[in-house]
Design an enzyme around this catalytic site. Structure first.
Site, PDB file in Angstrom:
ATOM      1  N   LYS A   4       0.836  -1.200   0.000  1.00 41.31           N
ATOM      2  CA  LYS A   4       0.000   0.000   0.000  1.00 41.31           C
ATOM      3  C   LYS A   4       0.871   1.251   0.000  1.00 41.31           C
ATOM      4  CE  LYS A   4      -3.767   2.134   2.697  1.00 41.31           C
ATOM      5  NZ  LYS A   4      -4.618   1.979   3.887  1.00 41.31           N
ATOM      6  N   SER A  33      -9.222   2.673   3.195  1.00 41.53           N
ATOM      7  CA  SER A  33      -8.246   3.353   2.379  1.00 41.53           C
ATOM      8  C   SER A  33      -7.319   2.413   1.616  1.00 41.53           C
ATOM      9  CB  SER A  33      -7.400   4.277   3.283  1.00 41.53           C
ATOM     10  OG  SER A  33      -6.658   3.526   4.239  1.00 41.53           O
ATOM     11  N   SER A  69      -9.972   0.179   7.158  1.00 40.96           N
ATOM     12  CA  SER A  69      -9.399   0.380   5.827  1.00 40.96           C
ATOM     13  C   SER A  69      -8.917  -0.864   5.116  1.00 40.96           C
ATOM     14  CB  SER A  69      -8.252   1.389   5.907  1.00 40.96           C
ATOM     15  OG  SER A  69      -8.743   2.679   6.163  1.00 40.96           O
TER      16      SER A  69
END
Length: 474
Positions: free
Chosen positions: A85, A160, A184
């Protein structure tokens, strides 16, 4: 581990690839090429990647191929195509964190989770998208635009860790690192139709400073529970560099923990936590999942976990943390004008909270931990929807005209377990009438990640859900 019958390396899991590498029937170089090909074909439609690094990925794959040929593989993840990520620094890749205000030069450092994946032989394909500084549960922002749902590109991926979830759904790589401060990993896992686990805080030591401190967990998103267990085996364990949390010893073998089935497990099933509204299609799918588990031998009882909504306390902790981040990077109005307006707005709210309000929110968090610890004296796991709705329209933070003020209004089931630090997962459990995925959430007591892995593995084996063959462009 059985040798797979699939023929397309790009469709295979990490476990399946490892089986082929061990017999010489496929190589990490071929697997990396297949993953990079899928990125080239699929990513233009969904925008899941911030950066792709094919040259370094192929170099890592060739090194892995040599190790396998010599019988010196570093473990089952040696050669596994992997993504990180974009909130997590990776040496050689710009650490933008979804923002126009960060450094565009390649990062010179990386943290423990990346170091441990490298030590396991993972082949890093690139970094996946996040909203700016991971501040919300959808993935669109100023630096990298909008990440779209693979099942319908007019819908949001969730966030996210939106890029990670989309990459997992389309198998653009087999292991995908994510982070979860209020949902997330589980939000995009549910909306994109993949498995995601937020481990107990502590199993993976937090060696990166963050104003979110113990709210922010790191963990994997993958197509299968087995692959996530392999990921956890590679990255969990104590470290002297841990800034927050403690890792108990010994660390379980997470792959072994997936075994054992659900018979006899006591599961408390809550439809709403007593305060959430749930869409009918979601409620029906989660109800079916509860019935299926009962049919598999689990003892399922309907019960509320026993706490009122901790949303206001979460907002104090979350918004205050975001104000620290904004103030660090935005020194004046010109800088703030280049940021996501929603992030700037919540930071302004967070800046106004007093120390007394922050301590009161911490007290709510402490009481919530006690409530859930008592719940787990009676139940091995809590079952609920992951999300009360399926994927929102792409590009919005929250629906207009429904009384919402920010994204936390539409994710009532996820953030309580960031506040408690418990393990929580999202497992695909069906689709709504429009073909969008639905997830069921399992939560267990702190450091009992073995229970959510057992539940998830047994459920997925008995009731596997489909993955998209390609992005559905709408």
């Amino acid at each position: 581990m059985t040798i797979p019958t699939k023929t397309d390396l790009g469709e295979m899991t990490a476990a399946e690839l490892s089986a082929l590498f061990s017999t010489g029937k496929a190589s990490p170089v071929e697997a990396a090429r297949a993953a990079l090909d899928r990125i080239e074909r699929f990513n233009p439609a969904v925008n899941a990647f911030a950066h792709v690094v094919p040259e370094s990925a192929m170099a890592e794959a060739r090194a892995s191929e040599t190790r396998w040929a010599k019988g010196e593989a570093l473990g089952p993840l040696d050669g596994a195509p992997t993504t990180i990520k974009e909130l997590t620094a990776v040496v050689g890749i710009p650490w933008r964190r979804g923002s126009n205000l960060t450094d565009t030069a390649p990062a010179q450092h990386e943290i423990l989770v990346v170091k441990r994946l490298r030590a396991a032989g993972a082949v890093l394909l690139g970094t996946t998208t996040s909203p700016e500084f991971g501040w919300k549960g959808v993935t669109h922002g100023p630096a990298f635009g909008n990440t779209l749902n693979p099942w319908r590109t007019d819908r949001a991926s969730g966030g996210s860790s939106g890029g990670a979830a989309v990459a997992a759904a389309l198998n653009m790589g087999v292991l995908h690192e994510g982070s979860d401060g209020a949902g997330s990993i589980r939000i995009p896992g549910s909306w994109s139709g993949v498995f995601g686990i937020k481990p107990t805080f502590g199993w993976l030591p937090a060696d990166a400073a963050s104003p979110l401190m113990q709210l922010a967990h790191r963990g994997p998103l993958t197509r299968t529970v087995e692959d996530s267990a392999l990921f956890l085996n590679a990255v969990t364990g104590p470290s002297p560099d841990a800034l927050y949390g403690d890792c108990p010893a010994p660390v379980p073998d997470w792959l072994e923990a997936t075994k054992g089935g659900v018979k006899g497990l006591r599961i408390g099933y809550s439809r709403t936590f007593g305060y959430a509204s749930v869409a009918p299609d979601v409620a029906a799918a989660v109800e079916r999942a509860a019935d299926r588990l009962a049919g598999m031998g689990a003892i399922v009882e309907e019960v509320h976990p026993g706490f009122a909504s901790p949303l206001e306390a979460l907002r104090v902790l979350w918004f205050a943390a975001e104000s620290v981040i904004v103030d660090r990077f935005a020194r004046d109005d010109a800088h703030r004008a280049r940021m996501d307006p929603g992030l700037v707005a919540i930071a302004e709210i967070g800046r106004r909270f007093s120390a007394q309000e922050f301590l009161a929110a911490e007290h709510v968090r402490a009481e919530l931990k006690v409530t859930m610890a008592r719940f787990h004296e009676r139940y091995d796991a809590l079952l609920s929807p992951t999300m009360p709705i399926t994927a929102l329209e792409a590009g919005i933070d929250f629906p207009e005209g429904e009384g919402m003020t920010d994204w936390t209004d539409w994710s009532p089931f996820t953030y309580p377990f960031n506040m408690t630090g418990q393990p929580a997962v999202s497992v695909p459990c069906g689709f709504d009438g429009g073909g969008l995925p639905i997830g069921v959430q399992f939560v267990a007591a702190r450091f009992r990640d073995d229970i959510v892995l057992r539940l998830s593995s047994a459920y997925q084996a008995a009731y596997p859900e489909a993955f998209p063959a390609a992005p559905v462009i709408v």
